[in-house]
Enzyme design. Structure first.
Site, mmCIF file in Angstrom:
data_model
loop_
_atom_site.group_PDB
_atom_site.id
_atom_site.type_symbol
_atom_site.label_atom_id
_atom_site.label_comp_id
_atom_site.label_asym_id
_atom_site.label_seq_id
_atom_site.Cartn_x
_atom_site.Cartn_y
_atom_site.Cartn_z
ATOM 1 N N HIS A 92 0.827 -1.212 0.000
ATOM 2 C CA HIS A 92 0.000 0.000 0.000
ATOM 3 C C HIS A 92 0.861 1.262 0.000
ATOM 4 O O HIS A 92 1.738 1.415 0.857
ATOM 5 C CB HIS A 92 -0.870 -0.034 1.259
ATOM 6 C CG HIS A 92 -1.920 1.028 1.324
ATOM 7 N ND1 HIS A 92 -2.235 1.677 2.484
ATOM 8 C CD2 HIS A 92 -2.753 1.539 0.372
ATOM 9 C CE1 HIS A 92 -3.217 2.538 2.256
ATOM 10 N NE2 HIS A 92 -3.544 2.478 0.984
ATOM 11 N N HIS A 100 -1.284 11.391 -1.806
ATOM 12 C CA HIS A 100 -2.560 10.886 -1.285
ATOM 13 C C HIS A 100 -3.531 11.991 -0.901
ATOM 14 O O HIS A 100 -4.712 11.931 -1.212
ATOM 15 C CB HIS A 100 -2.302 9.984 -0.068
ATOM 16 C CG HIS A 100 -3.561 9.458 0.545
ATOM 17 N ND1 HIS A 100 -4.282 10.158 1.495
ATOM 18 C CD2 HIS A 100 -4.265 8.327 0.313
ATOM 19 C CE1 HIS A 100 -5.352 9.469 1.839
ATOM 20 N NE2 HIS A 100 -5.369 8.358 1.142
HETATM 21 O O1 G3P Z 1 -6.451 1.730 -3.203
HETATM 22 C C1 G3P Z 1 -6.734 1.250 -1.932
HETATM 23 C C2 G3P Z 1 -6.562 2.315 -0.886
HETATM 24 O O2 G3P Z 1 -5.360 2.995 -1.108
HETATM 25 C C3 G3P Z 1 -7.699 3.292 -0.876
HETATM 26 O O3 G3P Z 1 -7.648 4.188 0.190
HETATM 27 O O4 G3P Z 1 -7.174 6.369 1.193
HETATM 28 O O5 G3P Z 1 -5.431 4.612 1.225
HETATM 29 O O6 G3P Z 1 -6.004 5.754 -0.901
HETATM 30 P P1 G3P Z 1 -6.515 5.291 0.434
HETATM 31 MG MG MG Z 2 -4.744 4.660 -2.324
#
Ligand code: G3P
Ligand code: MG
Length: 254
Positions: free
Chosen positions: A15, A57
């Protein structure tokens, strides 16, 4: 019943690169994920005011850079000067924001596969979806597997489909509200990416029966991962690259 499409992607996905162990969405984070054995990473793609696709992000700059203000209001000339590393420790000082072009060069050199989450600034869904998809198609021409595009924004995904219909798309969902399956199918998605708390075996089976693959985010708990794997999940997006998945098997990776 439609057949499930071929799926060239690994089960485990880091992630935001490996965004808890290194500054998220920077090349240092992808490097960290690779060092833990991860061959695929998720990251967040947005656009500068002047149309440069890069990784960030948040809507604002403060949390992950030494800049201030709304990211969408800045030109790339300013964004390129920012330090996106020091907030995660002095050893990452001066790590820059990564352009999508820099990520493409890095990923292709290192054999890293990507899930590019399209993350538009407020009101910028169409422009961001269109530019991110067109740039991805250009940067990954002739490469396989192509990056998987995803977004919470139906509008951004529709713009991505119109700009680059041949790129695989996934609809992101925080929860599976009424109409989720129709929404994903209407956009020609190959997958859905869902908050693991909103996923159960019935939803996974329903998606599979409709021909859609299913990925879960953000899975940082071994028991949750085991439950999802036993119900046929196709991808697990995790922060815990040193504890779960390929990283769990690496000696000295804790
Ligand atoms: O793509 C999965 C996840 O990254 C979505 O949430 O807020 O971490 O971008 P966020
Ligand atoms: Mg994401």
């Amino acid at each position: 019943m439609p057949a499930l499409c071929p799926w060239p992607y690994p089960l485990w996905i880091a992630h935001r690169g490996a965004g808890k162990l290194a500054p998220e969405n920077t090349l240092a984070a992808f490097d960290c994920g690779l060092a833990h054995g991860y061959r695929m990473a998720e990251c967040d793609v947005t656009l500068s005011r002047d149309g440069v696709a890069y990784l960030l992000h948040d809507e604002r700059l403060e949390r992950t850079t030494n800049g201030r203000g709304i990211a969408l209001e800045q030109t790339w000339a300013l964004l390129a000067q920012l330090d996106a590393g020091t907030w995660q420790g002095e050893r990452f000082a001066r790590e820059p924001l990564a352009t999508l072009a820099a990520l493409a060069a890095f990923a292709q050199a290192r054999g890293l596969v990507l899930n590019l989450e399209i993350k538009p600034g407020s009101g910028d869904d169409v422009r961001c979806g269109r530019f991110a998809a067109a740039e991805t198609l250009r940067l990954w021409a002739g490469q396989a597997p192509l990056p998987l595009l995803s977004s919470f924004s139906h509008t951004a995904l529709a713009a991505a489909r119109d700009a680059a219909p041949q790129l695989p798309r996934a609809h992101l969902f925080e929860r599976l509200a009424r109409g989720w399956l129709a929404d994903a199918l209407a956009l020609g998605c190959v997958a859905i990416v869902v908050n693991h708390r909103a996923l159960d075996s019935a939803a996974i089976a329903q998606a599979h029966a409709a021909g859609l693959r299913v990925l879960a985010y953000t899975v940082n708990d071994a028991a949750v991962a085991e439950r999802l794997i036993s119900t046929g999940i196709d991808g697990l997006i995790t922060d815990a690259v040193n504890r779960l998945g390929p990283g769990a098997a690496k000696p000295g990776s804790g």
